[in-house]
Design an enzyme around this catalytic site. Structure first.
Site: not given
Ligand SMILES: Cc1cc2nc3c(=O)[nH]c(=O)nc-3n(C[C@H](O)[C@H](O)[C@H](O)COP(=O)(O)OP(=O)(O)OC[C@H]3O[C@@H](n4cnc5c(N)ncnc54)[C@H](O)[C@@H]3O)c2cc1C
Length: 637
Positions: A40, A43, A284, A330, A401, A435
């Protein structure tokens, strides 16, 4: 198995320092004797590969795409959190830690989350040093904005392209090491198996996606940074290539899978607009800094938004949650949007959308200011919907998501297989049951730049590793079994395409294991998935050959895994008889329809152990201890 999270003792704020001191070190001259496999290049993987190579280890890095730069992380929009307190609003490491624990509905480890908050500030320094062009205020200092679940502005951003800019930073660091020869890059490879020898992860088997060749690679440790599994729902905001294969196959080799039912549904995505769609687009969360969410007060109101006067609009988040308003977390925002649509107040042709309106912000700050902050997002919205969001409110609806669940890891980010480390979205670690926005980039980079480089050294220095080559029988067995499975898939020659199966699986998961769940639906879905899986192995058509570039074959392997993994998610959801964060079981809710936890019976991480094909997995529990924060019913009012 007794799960040992290896959280160091001592006061919370000193745990990480103490642990780093106690970890054994590999001396600089010895580092070059080790070979580490990193799978991977998002990031998490990009930062880990670059940092390990910088330390002197030899690194082999793999990714599916043609360039590390195309990992899904490039799509991240809104920003990355850090506790710098540049805005002087009273932020601190403690506050970021507390917000994250609370945001995750008290289902994450205190020790891990505190460390994450501590290193968050180093990440910003590191990225600025790499030249990441974060937005700045008029005086030249780095600018901040708000994200959900927090009352301070701690999100660093580069317009709506933060992931892209951060990934270019990590990519430059990675390519520097490719240039020095310390990192050997293997693009267009898909890892299909982990090779475990004497209980230790000692290599991988990968398919070369261009030539079709099955390749074997040995190493002293393996680091999985393979992202999340949101695409089990077929439609999601994730990149098309995001998948569960690497993590799921590691699970089958002995790595426990933690909290698979903890998935995140993001409240602000462009609504589904047709049966032939294969991808959803995120708008976003940063937009909720300035956009106001509303629906008409009267159900079935079909007027255009401008025709609905202020007095007939319901700004339901602002009304219900006055402290956090549009910036509730969220899970809360998504459930509220669903609730409004369920009672007939949804807007647009399908009735499955709510408005996100910038009229007030444009009147207050001017179009230029709004364009500077979100220009690329507005442009994207207009391209997809043909509506101009500067003039007409955006229409948004929740979509899959992010996945909080992932492979179980201890404080060192090591899984239940020795020498197999898991970073970024692929592990389950820091976000509990929900999250907070802008915390995934923080976690991926924390893991790769600032945690793994220490903890992997502790493992390598304290472990006896026998000489292993790819000639070992474990590699041969893995290759044989992979070839058998690929040949089987190609030989079925049925009537339904891989995508067709995937779409049906997605419908089942969304309908029964989505924003709201109940036992009856979950059990029904389990039966439906089992049937669908059976049909897949009898009736799928995978054209082409295994010997060259074959995207149908790639997808078939991933969908076959999703068809097994989806069932694990359902099993996990059935076993967690409470609601928490993104896992909302309708039987457990407060009088105000918020998630109702059961701390007495479910204050644990559920870590699932594979026991064999078509056998029920075994549940192992890691009890969560809260010594520094009090467990409370979350309130954002
Ligand atoms: C549209 C969108 C916007 C977002 N915006 C934000 C934001 O503003 N802030 C925030 O904090 N988070 C955001 N997120 C979440 C965040 O982007 C991800 O959680 C994060 O980028 C994941 O990074 P990663 O390194 O763990 O994995 P990824 O970036 O997904 O990388 C996975 C890597 O693994 C490789 N891989 C996967 N499987 C295999 C295999 N079998 N073999 C070989 N290689 C493999 C892939 O090729 C890729 O290189 C957003 C997510 C989406 C979908």
């Amino acid at each position: 198995m007794q799960l040992d999270a290896k959280i160091p003792g001592g006061p919370l704020a000193e745990k990480w320092d103490k642990h780093r001191f106690e970890l054994k070190l590999v001396n600089p001259a010895n580092k070059r004797k080790f070979e580490i496999i990193v799978v991977g290049t998002g990031l998490a993987g990009g930062s880990a590969s670059a940092s390990l190579a910088e330390l002197g280890y030899n690194v082999k890095t793999f990714c599916i795409q043609d360039s590390p730069r195309r990992a899904h992380s490039i799509a991240a929009q809104g920003g990355i959190n850090a506790a710098k307190n540049y805005t002087n609003e009273g932020d601190s490491i403690w506050r970021l830690f507390y917000d994250t624990i609370k945001g995750g509905d008290f289902r994450a480890r205190e020790g891990n989350v505190y460390r994450l908050a501590q290193v968050s500030n180093n990440i910003i320094d590191q990225c600025v040093a790499q030249g990441v062009p974060f937005a700045r205020d008029y005086g030249g200092l780095l600018a901040n904005r708000s994200f959900g679940g927090s009352q301070v502005q701690r999100t660093f951003y580069a317009r709506g392209q933060t992931g892209q800019q951060l990934l270019l930073g990590a990519y430059s660091a990675l390519m520097r090491q490719v240039g020095t020869g310390k990192v050997k890059m293997f693009p267009r490879r898909e890892m299909l198996d982990i090779v475990v020898i004497n209980g230790q992860a000692r290599g991988i088997v990968a398919r070369n996606l261009i030539t079709g060749e099955i390749e074997t690679h040995s190493g002293d440790a393996v680091v999985l940074c393979t992202g999340g599994y949101g695409n089990v729902y077929f439609l999601s905001t994730n990149a098309m290539a995001s998948n569960a294969t690497a993590a799921f196959r590691a699970y089958k080799k002995g790595a426990y899978f933690a909290n698979p039912c903890f998935t995140q549904i993001h409240p602000t995505c462009i609504p589904v607009h047709g049966d032939y769609q294969s991808k959803l687009t995120l708008m976003s969360e940063s937009l909720r800094n300035d956009g106001r969410v509303w629906v008409p007060k009267n159900p079935e109101d079909e007027r255009r938004p401008h025709q609905i006067p202020e007095s007939e609009r319901d700004y339901y988040l602002e009304n219900k949650y006055p402290s956090f308003g549009n910036l509730v977390p969220r899970d809360v925002a998504s459930r509220n949007a669903k609730e409004q649509c369920d009672i007939g107040k949804g807007v647009g042709e399908t009735g499955l959308a709510v408005y996100l309106d910038f009229e007030d912000a444009i009147k207050r700050d001017g179009k230029d200011v709004i364009e500077k902050k979100y220009g690329n997002l507005f442009q994207m919205y207009e391209k997809i919907t043909a509506e101009n969001p500067y003039e007409t409110p955006m229409m948004i609806y929740p979509a899959i998501h992010y996945t909080m669940g992932g492979l179980w890891v201890d404080y060192n980010l090591m899984s239940t297989i020795d020498g197999l480390f898991v970073l970024g979205e692929a592990n389950f670690s820091d976000h509990g049951a929900n999250r907070l926005g802008a915390s995934a980039l923080m976690q991926g980079l924390a893991d790769g730049y600032f945690v793994l480089p220490y903890t992997i050294g502790g493992y390598l220095a304290g472990t006896t590793l026998e000489e292993v080559t790819t000639g070992h029988s474990a590699f041969k067995e893995s290759v044989t079994s992979l070839n058998d499975s690929i040949e089987k898939m190609l030989s079925i020659n049925g009537k339904r395409t891989v995508d067709d199966f995937h779409k049906q699986l997605g419908h089942i998961m969304w309908d029964y294991c989505g924003m709201a769940r109940n036992d009856e639906g979950l059990k029904k879905a389990k039966g439906m998935i089992q049937q669908l899986r059976e049909e897949f192995w009898e009736n799928v058509i995978v054209p082409g050959s295994k010997k060259d570039f074959n995207q149908s074959l790639e997808r078939a392997g991933r969908v076959a895994d999703f068809l097994e993994f989806g069932e694990l998610m359902l099993i996990d959801a059935i076993s967690r008889q409470e609601s928490c964060g993104g896992h909302f079981n309708e039987a457990y809710q407060t009088a105000e329809n918020e998630a109702l936890r059961d701390d007495e019976n479910f204050c644990h991480v559920s870590a699932w152990e594979f026991t064999g094909k078509d056998k029920e997995p075994v549940l192992n529990k890691e009890e969560l201890k809260f010594e520094n924060v009090e467990l409370t019913q979350r309130s954002y009012k």
